[in-house]
Enzyme design. Structure first.
Site, PDB file in Angstrom:
ATOM      1  N   MET A   1     -21.872 -96.894 101.947  1.00 28.72           N
ATOM      2  CA  MET A   1     -23.116 -96.391 102.499  1.00 28.72           C
ATOM      3  C   MET A   1     -23.383 -95.017 101.899  1.00 28.72           C
ATOM      4  SD  MET A   1     -24.399 -95.690 106.407  1.00 28.72           S
ATOM      5  CE  MET A   1     -23.093 -94.625 106.947  1.00 28.72           C
ATOM      6  N   PRO A   2     -24.256 -94.942 100.904  1.00 25.94           N
ATOM      7  CA  PRO A   2     -24.590 -93.627 100.336  1.00 25.94           C
ATOM      8  C   PRO A   2     -25.335 -92.755 101.353  1.00 25.94           C
ATOM      9  CG  PRO A   2     -25.354 -95.402  98.923  1.00 25.94           C
ATOM     10  CD  PRO A   2     -24.929 -96.027 100.201  1.00 25.94           C
ATOM     11  N   TYR A   3     -25.001 -91.489 101.284  1.00 18.66           N
ATOM     12  CA  TYR A   3     -25.676 -90.497 102.119  1.00 18.66           C
ATOM     13  C   TYR A   3     -26.123 -89.374 101.197  1.00 18.66           C
ATOM     14  CZ  TYR A   3     -26.149 -86.520 105.304  1.00 18.66           C
ATOM     15  OH  TYR A   3     -26.613 -85.434 105.979  1.00 18.66           O
ATOM     16  N   VAL A  41     -28.811 -93.748 103.203  1.00 19.09           N
ATOM     17  CA  VAL A  41     -29.354 -92.770 104.155  1.00 19.09           C
ATOM     18  C   VAL A  41     -29.768 -91.524 103.386  1.00 19.09           C
ATOM     19  CG1 VAL A  41     -28.825 -91.300 106.136  1.00 19.09           C
ATOM     20  CG2 VAL A  41     -27.879 -93.630 106.001  1.00 19.09           C
TER      21      VAL A  41
END
Length: 67
Positions: A1-3, A41
């Site tokens: 999940m990239p942030y 995100v």
């Protein structure tokens, strides 16, 4: 999940500009790293000008010297 956290000075960034940043960053992560947009995100923080410094100077003073 990239942030991704984008910090910009508080200078009137519009909702449309923020939406473009979120969309563009999500597309970039998908294109370059093959990340799923559904789990990407992006958070945009607006920082008050007096809390932003560059090259050892408050950003307002820096801009005055370099304009």
């Amino acid at each position: 999940m990239p942030y991704v956290n984008i910090k910009v000075t508080r200078e009137g960034v519009s909702s449309a500009q923020k939406a473009a940043l979120i969309s563009g960053m999500t597309e970039l992560l998908q294109a370059v790293l093959n990340k799923d947009p559904a789990t990407t995100v992006v958070v945009i923080d607006e920082v008050e000008m007096e809390n932003w410094g560059i090259a050892g100077l408050p950003v307002i003073e820096y801009r005055q010297r370099h304009s």
